[in-house]
Write an enzyme that holds these catalytic residues in place. Structure first.
Site, PDB file in Angstrom:
ATOM      1  N   TYR A 141       0.858  -1.189   0.000  1.00  0.00           N
ATOM      2  CA  TYR A 141       0.000   0.000   0.000  1.00  0.00           C
ATOM      3  C   TYR A 141       0.895   1.240   0.000  1.00  0.00           C
ATOM      4  O   TYR A 141       1.328   1.754   1.027  1.00  0.00           O
ATOM      5  CB  TYR A 141      -0.994  -0.007   1.170  1.00  0.00           C
ATOM      6  CG  TYR A 141      -2.011  -1.132   1.082  1.00  0.00           C
ATOM      7  CD1 TYR A 141      -2.132  -1.897  -0.089  1.00  0.00           C
ATOM      8  CD2 TYR A 141      -2.847  -1.448   2.137  1.00  0.00           C
ATOM      9  CE1 TYR A 141      -3.049  -2.931  -0.185  1.00  0.00           C
ATOM     10  CE2 TYR A 141      -3.774  -2.484   2.045  1.00  0.00           C
ATOM     11  CZ  TYR A 141      -3.856  -3.220   0.884  1.00  0.00           C
ATOM     12  OH  TYR A 141      -4.768  -4.259   0.788  1.00  0.00           O
ATOM     13  N   SER A 162     -12.666  -4.608  -0.112  1.00  0.00           N
ATOM     14  CA  SER A 162     -13.463  -3.725  -0.998  1.00  0.00           C
ATOM     15  C   SER A 162     -14.959  -3.982  -0.829  1.00  0.00           C
ATOM     16  O   SER A 162     -15.664  -4.259  -1.806  1.00  0.00           O
ATOM     17  CB  SER A 162     -13.050  -3.879  -2.464  1.00  0.00           C
ATOM     18  OG  SER A 162     -11.790  -3.310  -2.694  1.00  0.00           O
ATOM     19  N   PRO A 163     -15.477  -3.872   0.405  1.00  0.00           N
ATOM     20  CA  PRO A 163     -16.894  -4.195   0.632  1.00  0.00           C
ATOM     21  C   PRO A 163     -17.853  -3.296  -0.147  1.00  0.00           C
ATOM     22  O   PRO A 163     -18.984  -3.690  -0.413  1.00  0.00           O
ATOM     23  CB  PRO A 163     -17.066  -4.008   2.142  1.00  0.00           C
ATOM     24  CG  PRO A 163     -15.924  -3.153   2.565  1.00  0.00           C
ATOM     25  CD  PRO A 163     -14.795  -3.505   1.662  1.00  0.00           C
ATOM     26  N   HIS A 170      -0.425 -12.174   0.502  1.00  0.00           N
ATOM     27  CA  HIS A 170      -1.346 -11.249  -0.153  1.00  0.00           C
ATOM     28  C   HIS A 170      -2.097 -11.854  -1.346  1.00  0.00           C
ATOM     29  O   HIS A 170      -3.310 -11.700  -1.452  1.00  0.00           O
ATOM     30  CB  HIS A 170      -0.556 -10.004  -0.606  1.00  0.00           C
ATOM     31  CG  HIS A 170      -1.371  -8.760  -0.727  1.00  0.00           C
ATOM     32  ND1 HIS A 170      -0.864  -7.510  -0.476  1.00  0.00           N
ATOM     33  CD2 HIS A 170      -2.647  -8.551  -1.087  1.00  0.00           C
ATOM     34  CE1 HIS A 170      -1.808  -6.598  -0.683  1.00  0.00           C
ATOM     35  NE2 HIS A 170      -2.892  -7.205  -1.050  1.00  0.00           N
ATOM     36  N   ALA A 200     -18.694   4.382  -4.939  1.00  0.00           N
ATOM     37  CA  ALA A 200     -19.961   4.571  -4.227  1.00  0.00           C
ATOM     38  C   ALA A 200     -21.121   4.779  -5.198  1.00  0.00           C
ATOM     39  O   ALA A 200     -22.232   4.285  -4.977  1.00  0.00           O
ATOM     40  CB  ALA A 200     -19.845   5.758  -3.285  1.00  0.00           C
ATOM     41  N   GLY A 208     -17.097  -2.146  -3.181  1.00  0.00           N
ATOM     42  CA  GLY A 208     -16.747  -2.248  -4.594  1.00  0.00           C
ATOM     43  C   GLY A 208     -15.477  -1.504  -4.932  1.00  0.00           C
ATOM     44  O   GLY A 208     -15.107  -1.407  -6.107  1.00  0.00           O
ATOM     45  N   GLY A 209     -14.798  -0.954  -3.922  1.00  0.00           N
ATOM     46  CA  GLY A 209     -13.499  -0.312  -4.152  1.00  0.00           C
ATOM     47  C   GLY A 209     -13.571   1.207  -4.049  1.00  0.00           C
ATOM     48  O   GLY A 209     -14.654   1.794  -4.015  1.00  0.00           O
TER      49      GLY A 209
HETATM   50  N1  LIG Z   1      -6.292  -8.405  -0.053  1.00  0.00           N
HETATM   51  C1  LIG Z   1      -6.415  -7.710  -1.155  1.00  0.00           C
HETATM   52  O1  LIG Z   1      -6.001  -8.117  -2.253  1.00  0.00           O
HETATM   53  C2  LIG Z   1      -7.091  -6.370  -1.065  1.00  0.00           C
HETATM   54  C3  LIG Z   1      -7.434  -5.668  -2.242  1.00  0.00           C
HETATM   55  C4  LIG Z   1      -8.086  -4.436  -2.107  1.00  0.00           C
HETATM   56  C5  LIG Z   1      -8.365  -3.942  -0.830  1.00  0.00           C
HETATM   57  N2  LIG Z   1      -7.981  -4.627   0.287  1.00  0.00           N
HETATM   58  C6  LIG Z   1      -8.255  -4.127   1.665  1.00  0.00           C
HETATM   59  O2  LIG Z   1      -9.650  -3.880   1.772  1.00  0.00           O
HETATM   60  C7  LIG Z   1      -9.838  -2.540   2.221  1.00  0.00           C
HETATM   61  C8  LIG Z   1     -11.156  -1.997   1.695  1.00  0.00           C
HETATM   62  O3  LIG Z   1     -11.178  -1.967   0.291  1.00  0.00           O
HETATM   63  P1  LIG Z   1     -11.055  -0.603  -0.546  1.00  0.00           P
HETATM   64  O4  LIG Z   1     -10.456   0.440   0.300  1.00  0.00           O
HETATM   65  O5  LIG Z   1     -10.408  -0.981  -1.828  1.00  0.00           O
HETATM   66  O6  LIG Z   1     -12.538  -0.270  -0.969  1.00  0.00           O
HETATM   67  P2  LIG Z   1     -13.955  -0.084  -0.244  1.00  0.00           P
HETATM   68  O7  LIG Z   1     -13.819  -0.348   1.212  1.00  0.00           O
HETATM   69  O8  LIG Z   1     -14.935  -0.859  -1.027  1.00  0.00           O
HETATM   70  O9  LIG Z   1     -14.228   1.448  -0.501  1.00  0.00           O
HETATM   71  C9  LIG Z   1     -13.435   2.443   0.091  1.00  0.00           C
HETATM   72  C10 LIG Z   1     -14.008   3.797  -0.208  1.00  0.00           C
HETATM   73  O10 LIG Z   1     -15.327   3.878   0.334  1.00  0.00           O
HETATM   74  C11 LIG Z   1     -15.536   5.150   0.895  1.00  0.00           C
HETATM   75  N3  LIG Z   1     -16.323   5.008   2.126  1.00  0.00           N
HETATM   76  C12 LIG Z   1     -16.037   4.179   3.158  1.00  0.00           C
HETATM   77  N4  LIG Z   1     -16.999   4.273   4.087  1.00  0.00           N
HETATM   78  C13 LIG Z   1     -17.877   5.193   3.656  1.00  0.00           C
HETATM   79  C14 LIG Z   1     -19.073   5.705   4.213  1.00  0.00           C
HETATM   80  N5  LIG Z   1     -19.531   5.249   5.372  1.00  0.00           N
HETATM   81  N6  LIG Z   1     -19.731   6.665   3.503  1.00  0.00           N
HETATM   82  C15 LIG Z   1     -19.249   7.095   2.311  1.00  0.00           C
HETATM   83  N7  LIG Z   1     -18.117   6.634   1.730  1.00  0.00           N
HETATM   84  C16 LIG Z   1     -17.441   5.678   2.403  1.00  0.00           C
HETATM   85  C17 LIG Z   1     -14.175   5.699   1.277  1.00  0.00           C
HETATM   86  O11 LIG Z   1     -14.208   7.077   0.984  1.00  0.00           O
HETATM   87  P3  LIG Z   1     -13.190   8.149   1.622  1.00  0.00           P
HETATM   88  O12 LIG Z   1     -11.864   7.725   1.082  1.00  0.00           O
HETATM   89  O13 LIG Z   1     -13.693   9.428   1.077  1.00  0.00           O
HETATM   90  O14 LIG Z   1     -13.252   8.016   3.122  1.00  0.00           O
HETATM   91  C18 LIG Z   1     -13.192   4.878   0.456  1.00  0.00           C
HETATM   92  O15 LIG Z   1     -12.551   5.617  -0.531  1.00  0.00           O
HETATM   93  C19 LIG Z   1      -8.598  -1.806   1.682  1.00  0.00           C
HETATM   94  O16 LIG Z   1      -8.431  -0.560   2.292  1.00  0.00           O
HETATM   95  C20 LIG Z   1      -7.541  -2.824   1.983  1.00  0.00           C
HETATM   96  O17 LIG Z   1      -7.189  -2.776   3.355  1.00  0.00           O
HETATM   97  C21 LIG Z   1      -7.358  -5.838   0.174  1.00  0.00           C
END
Ligand SMILES: NC(=O)c1ccc[n+]([C@@H]2O[C@H](COP(=O)([O-])OP(=O)(O)OC[C@H]3O[C@@H](n4cnc5c(N)ncnc54)[C@H](OP(=O)(O)O)[C@@H]3O)[C@@H](O)[C@H]2O)c1
Length: 293
Positions: free
Chosen positions: A53, A209-210, A128, A217, A212-213
């Site tokens: 990251y 990415s709960p 990973h 949104a 969708g990433g």
């Molecule tokens: N293992 C793997 O291969 C892998 C791959 C991808 C991700 N991950 C992990 O999974 C985590 C989550 O995935 P992600 O970050 O890709 O995507 P995500 O959780 O699907 O979406 C993140 C985005 O959602 C927005 N958000 C979160 N909560 C919100 C709320 N309550 N209201 C409005 N907007 C909201 C955030 O906006 P703001 O930025 O504006 O706060 C952020 O940019 C990552 O951070 C990482 O730790 C792991």
């Protein structure tokens, strides 16, 4: 916040995904630290990061350094926080992501993560992403070595199918595979089989990415409107409904939503108190475009 179990540790039922604070589009450090502090103050006790990251190259480990810095300046009980990191993914610095499951590489990556996090042992170390060029047994063997040497307290895997989960579990020994982190969201449900498999085995399942990433949104709103409709009925956000729907899938499910704003982290933490009815959960499972309740 309700607690759930990862191996020997109890953590808040929703964790914080650190990635948006370290990759392209990341905010300045002050906002990131405020976001991590807001998440911890709201009862999140799991932070998920990775050495990859970062923007790549010399920036490798940005997320781990940030988490260590945020924890050092947090006034709460740092011992209650589980920091989960990962190795095996790389960012060459041109915006791409690559994998390396070579045992020698993974050993050195884990040592570097230990140094950046400034700990004697990593709380949860996750492989990973499988490297198709390296037999899965080899990186899993490194996880076992790290565990036996006391360099990591618990181990998990990510982006794993059922066969890889079973293989890792048998190679690591009874009870030593504590978590599986796979993509899972309203738009991406094909890992529901792994989610259920982990439930049957008593392994924590961490949906990544709960929503969708990052920046998706609008897609959630447009393509899965039932989440917004249920949210309106409860006077809450569609994000909270997504997380509550996941939590209802089993006590072993611990979503790790990403955030780069304190308000996002606080809103996500509050999803733990959102109770959905069986009928609502059924509607969310079916996710019909024309759902009218
Ligand atoms: N293992 C793997 O291969 C892998 C791959 C991808 C991700 N991950 C992990 O999974 C985590 C989550 O995935 P992600 O970050 O890709 O995507 P995500 O959780 O699907 O979406 C993140 C985005 O959602 C927005 N958000 C979160 N909560 C919100 C709320 N309550 N209201 C409005 N907007 C909201 C955030 O906006 P703001 O930025 O504006 O706060 C952020 O940019 C990552 O951070 C990482 O730790 C792991």
């Amino acid at each position: 916040m309700e607690l759930r179990r990862i191996g020997s540790r109890e953590v808040g039922a929703i964790g914080l995904g650190e990635m948006p604070m370290s990759i392209e589009g990341r905010p300045d450090e002050a906002r990131s630290i405020a976001t991590i502090h807001a998440a911890l103050d709201a009862g999140m006790t799991l932070i998920d990061t990775a050495d990859a990251y970062s923007l790549g190259g010399a920036d490798t480990g940005h997320g781990e350094v940030l988490v260590a810095k945020a924890l050092a300046s947090w006034s709460g009980d740092r011992g209650s926080i589980l920091v989960a990191t990962k190795g095996g993914h790389l960012r060459p610095g041109d915006g791409s992501w690559t994998v390396n499951g070579d045992p020698a590489y993974l050993r050195s990556a884990a040592e570097a993560s230990l140094r950046r996090l400034g700990v004697e042992a990593i709380g949860l170390y996750q492989y990973h992403r499988p490297d198709p060029k390296v037999p899965y047994e080899e990186p899993i063997g490194v996880l076992k070595e790290l565990l036996d040497a006391g360099k990591v307290r618990m181990v998990g895997i990510s982006n794993a199918n059922i066969h890889q989960i079973d293989l890792a579990r048998s190679l690591l020994g009874e009870g030593n595979l504590v978590s599986v982190q796979n993509q899972f969201s309203p738009a991406f449900r094909s890992s529901e089989a792994e989610l259920r498999h982990c439930g049957a085995l008593g392994i924590a399942f961490l949906p990544w990415s709960p929503f969708g990433g990052i920046g998706n949104a609008e897609v959630l709103r447009r393509e899965h409107p039932v989440f917004e409709r249920v949210a309106t009925d409860h006077g809450t956000s569609a994000h909270q409904v997504v997380l509550a729907w996941m939590l209802a899938k089993g006590d072993h499910v611990i979503p790790i939503p990403g955030a780069s704003r304190p308000s996002s982290a606080i809103d996500c933490a509050q999803a733990v108190g959102l109770e959905l009815t069986d009928k609502e959960l059924q509607r969310l499972d079916q996710d019909e475009q024309n759902d009218q309740g």
